[in-house]
Design a protein around this motif. Sequence first.
Motif, PDB file in Angstrom:
ATOM      1  N   VAL A   1      12.549  -2.660  -6.993  1.00 19.24           N
ATOM      2  CA  VAL A   1      13.330  -3.071  -5.833  1.00 19.24           C
ATOM      3  C   VAL A   1      12.502  -3.772  -4.766  1.00 19.24           C
ATOM      4  CG1 VAL A   1      14.807  -2.263  -3.953  1.00 19.24           C
ATOM      5  CG2 VAL A   1      15.065  -1.315  -6.238  1.00 19.24           C
ATOM      6  N   SER A   2      11.332  -3.250  -4.449  1.00 17.13           N
ATOM      7  CA  SER A   2      10.536  -3.820  -3.366  1.00 17.13           C
ATOM      8  C   SER A   2      10.220  -5.303  -3.576  1.00 17.13           C
ATOM      9  CB  SER A   2       9.249  -3.012  -3.172  1.00 17.13           C
ATOM     10  OG  SER A   2       9.552  -1.714  -2.710  1.00 17.13           O
ATOM     11  N   PRO A   3       9.799  -5.730  -4.775  1.00 16.25           N
ATOM     12  CA  PRO A   3       9.565  -7.167  -4.974  1.00 16.25           C
ATOM     13  C   PRO A   3      10.827  -8.010  -4.821  1.00 16.25           C
ATOM     14  CG  PRO A   3       8.469  -5.894  -6.680  1.00 16.25           C
ATOM     15  CD  PRO A   3       9.357  -4.944  -5.937  1.00 16.25           C
ATOM     16  N   LEU A   4      11.977  -7.464  -5.218  1.00 21.51           N
ATOM     17  CA  LEU A   4      13.226  -8.208  -5.066  1.00 21.51           C
ATOM     18  C   LEU A   4      13.596  -8.364  -3.596  1.00 21.51           C
ATOM     19  CD1 LEU A   4      15.357  -6.652  -7.955  1.00 21.51           C
ATOM     20  CD2 LEU A   4      14.293  -8.909  -7.892  1.00 21.51           C
ATOM     21  N   LEU A   5      13.386  -7.318  -2.806  1.00 18.34           N
ATOM     22  CA  LEU A   5      13.635  -7.416  -1.367  1.00 18.34           C
ATOM     23  C   LEU A   5      12.734  -8.477  -0.741  1.00 18.34           C
ATOM     24  CD1 LEU A   5      13.947  -3.632  -0.399  1.00 18.34           C
ATOM     25  CD2 LEU A   5      15.798  -5.315  -0.488  1.00 18.34           C
ATOM     26  N   ALA A   6      11.477  -8.522  -1.209  1.00 20.11           N
ATOM     27  CA  ALA A   6      10.545  -9.527  -0.691  1.00 20.11           C
ATOM     28  C   ALA A   6      11.004 -10.939  -1.056  1.00 20.11           C
ATOM     29  CB  ALA A   6       9.140  -9.256  -1.237  1.00 20.11           C
ATOM     30  N   GLU A   7      11.539 -11.110  -2.270  1.00 21.67           N
ATOM     31  CA  GLU A   7      12.023 -12.431  -2.691  1.00 21.67           C
ATOM     32  C   GLU A   7      13.217 -12.882  -1.853  1.00 21.67           C
ATOM     33  OE1 GLU A   7      12.917 -12.368  -6.814  1.00 21.67           O
ATOM     34  OE2 GLU A   7      10.859 -11.932  -7.448  1.00 21.67           O
ATOM     35  N   ILE A   8      14.132 -11.973  -1.595  1.00 17.68           N
ATOM     36  CA  ILE A   8      15.298 -12.325  -0.778  1.00 17.68           C
ATOM     37  C   ILE A   8      14.855 -12.684   0.638  1.00 17.68           C
ATOM     38  CG2 ILE A   8      17.439 -11.438   0.230  1.00 17.68           C
ATOM     39  CD1 ILE A   8      17.741  -9.689  -2.268  1.00 17.68           C
ATOM     40  N   ALA A   9      13.938 -11.901   1.183  1.00 15.96           N
ATOM     41  CA  ALA A   9      13.443 -12.185   2.532  1.00 15.96           C
ATOM     42  C   ALA A   9      12.761 -13.544   2.588  1.00 15.96           C
ATOM     43  CB  ALA A   9      12.475 -11.079   2.976  1.00 15.96           C
ATOM     44  N   GLU A  10      11.977 -13.862   1.573  1.00 13.37           N
ATOM     45  CA  GLU A  10      11.281 -15.150   1.530  1.00 13.37           C
ATOM     46  C   GLU A  10      12.288 -16.300   1.507  1.00 13.37           C
ATOM     47  OE1 GLU A  10       8.527 -18.166   1.354  1.00 13.37           O
ATOM     48  OE2 GLU A  10       8.261 -16.056   1.887  1.00 13.37           O
ATOM     49  N   ALA A  11      13.357 -16.140   0.733  1.00 15.28           N
ATOM     50  CA  ALA A  11      14.376 -17.195   0.668  1.00 15.28           C
ATOM     51  C   ALA A  11      15.043 -17.394   2.026  1.00 15.28           C
ATOM     52  CB  ALA A  11      15.419 -16.842  -0.390  1.00 15.28           C
TER      53      ALA A  11
ATOM     54  N   MET B   1       0.820  -1.199   0.000  1.00 15.11           N
ATOM     55  CA  MET B   1       0.000   0.000   0.000  1.00 15.11           C
ATOM     56  C   MET B   1       0.858   1.254   0.000  1.00 15.11           C
ATOM     57  SD  MET B   1      -2.928   1.507  -0.021  1.00 15.11           S
ATOM     58  CE  MET B   1      -4.098   0.206   0.317  1.00 15.11           C
ATOM     59  N   MET B   2       1.890   1.283   0.856  1.00 14.73           N
ATOM     60  CA  MET B   2       2.728   2.466   0.945  1.00 14.73           C
ATOM     61  C   MET B   2       3.482   2.701  -0.355  1.00 14.73           C
ATOM     62  SD  MET B   2       4.122   2.045   4.818  1.00 14.73           S
ATOM     63  CE  MET B   2       4.962   3.614   4.830  1.00 14.73           C
ATOM     64  N   SER B   3       3.983   1.599  -0.946  1.00 12.88           N
ATOM     65  CA  SER B   3       4.694   1.725  -2.205  1.00 12.88           C
ATOM     66  C   SER B   3       3.767   2.235  -3.301  1.00 12.88           C
ATOM     67  CB  SER B   3       5.280   0.368  -2.600  1.00 12.88           C
ATOM     68  OG  SER B   3       5.931   0.453  -3.832  1.00 12.88           O
ATOM     69  N   THR B   4       2.528   1.771  -3.308  1.00 14.42           N
ATOM     70  CA  THR B   4       1.549   2.212  -4.286  1.00 14.42           C
ATOM     71  C   THR B   4       1.263   3.693  -4.117  1.00 14.42           C
ATOM     72  OG1 THR B   4       0.535   0.019  -4.342  1.00 14.42           O
ATOM     73  CG2 THR B   4      -0.785   1.862  -5.161  1.00 14.42           C
TER      74      THR B   4
ATOM     75  N   THR C   1      13.645  -0.481   2.163  1.00 18.30           N
ATOM     76  CA  THR C   1      14.317  -1.317   3.163  1.00 18.30           C
ATOM     77  C   THR C   1      13.415  -2.473   3.582  1.00 18.30           C
ATOM     78  OG1 THR C   1      13.487   0.030   5.008  1.00 18.30           O
ATOM     79  CG2 THR C   1      15.620   0.645   4.073  1.00 18.30           C
ATOM     80  N   ARG C   2      14.059  -3.573   3.976  1.00 15.44           N
ATOM     81  CA  ARG C   2      13.313  -4.722   4.493  1.00 15.44           C
ATOM     82  C   ARG C   2      14.175  -5.416   5.538  1.00 15.44           C
ATOM     83  NH1 ARG C   2       8.756  -7.789   3.116  1.00 15.44           N
ATOM     84  NH2 ARG C   2       8.381  -6.257   1.482  1.00 15.44           N
ATOM     85  N   VAL C   3      13.542  -5.749   6.673  1.00 14.96           N
ATOM     86  CA  VAL C   3      14.230  -6.419   7.775  1.00 14.96           C
ATOM     87  C   VAL C   3      13.590  -7.782   7.976  1.00 14.96           C
ATOM     88  CG1 VAL C   3      14.748  -6.364  10.247  1.00 14.96           C
ATOM     89  CG2 VAL C   3      14.831  -4.263   8.913  1.00 14.96           C
ATOM     90  N   LEU C   4      14.434  -8.802   8.173  1.00 17.16           N
ATOM     91  CA  LEU C   4      13.963 -10.147   8.489  1.00 17.16           C
ATOM     92  C   LEU C   4      14.717 -10.637   9.717  1.00 17.16           C
ATOM     93  CD1 LEU C   4      12.350 -12.750   7.779  1.00 17.16           C
ATOM     94  CD2 LEU C   4      14.371 -13.461   6.465  1.00 17.16           C
ATOM     95  N   VAL C   5      13.960 -11.058  10.736  1.00 18.25           N
ATOM     96  CA  VAL C   5      14.551 -11.639  11.937  1.00 18.25           C
ATOM     97  C   VAL C   5      14.402 -13.148  11.859  1.00 18.25           C
ATOM     98  CG1 VAL C   5      14.464 -11.802  14.446  1.00 18.25           C
ATOM     99  CG2 VAL C   5      14.028  -9.599  13.319  1.00 18.25           C
TER     100      VAL C   5
END
Length: 284
Positions: A132-142, A1-4, A278-282
């Motif tokens: 960029v945002s979809p790529l960050l999501a893909e890396i986080a998912e992996a 939503m924010m990106s949109t 930015t994307r953070v994954l714990v």
Amino acid sequence: MMSTNRRAEIERLVDEAYEIESLVSKWQQRGTVTRDELRAGQERYQSWYVRATPLISEISREQFKDMYEGGAVIKRIKSFLAKPLEVNQFYDPTSPDSPFPKWSHPYSSTFLECFHTQRSLLQAEIYTVAEVSPLLAEIAEAFTRFPSFLQSLQNSKKPNVPPPTIQKEEDLQVLVGACLRLMYDDVRPEDYVPEHGGGRSRVDFLLPTVGIVVETKMTRESLTDRRVGEELAIDWNRYAKHPDCRGIFALVYDPNRYLTNPAGLQSDLTQDQGNPATRVLVIR
């Protein structure tokens, strides 16, 4: 939503730029401009400029501002808007071949070219958000599967093949780097950020083909929720100055569960509309 929302705002500003261009282009063509027209044009552009500047990535922001400010020798948008009908003192109206233009601040070179550059820089941000945002999501998912990957290696019963252990952040970086190379051909460890304030910073990994910086953090007794957030914020401010940085992925490894609110940390520091995103994954 924010990106949109951010993308929609950029698109509105791009559309508005065409309206501003149409508004001020008539002044030198007619050779006259009323006080009200001048004020309206100045206010319209200033409003656009103030809203657009924060949406420009830091690597492009100085160029964006320079297209407005100019300088003592090179005049740009600011000079045109201040005195659009100031006559060049060297202009000779009696000579059809006068080497000097009529206006001190010609519309085509002082305003139009600069404004087109600003609009192009703004349009480029649309693709930054989209890519960029979809790529960050893909890396986080992996990397959500990283604990299972690590456990599988540690449970291996192969003789003479010691399982990897993560006792410090450097150990984590070795394994993260190996995993990144399964996803990307070009993974550059410890890439340096340009000098700033007399010092140099380095990112843990850079993925130059997609413009993403990867940072690792390993918690300890003295590195809990608030401190992790503070350190990431400081790091990201420096990483944003890297010319290839369009997004930042931070992997926070918390095997001893020092973090009390990992979900909150992820949510607070993940900004799909950020500049850079930015994307953070714990993981634990």
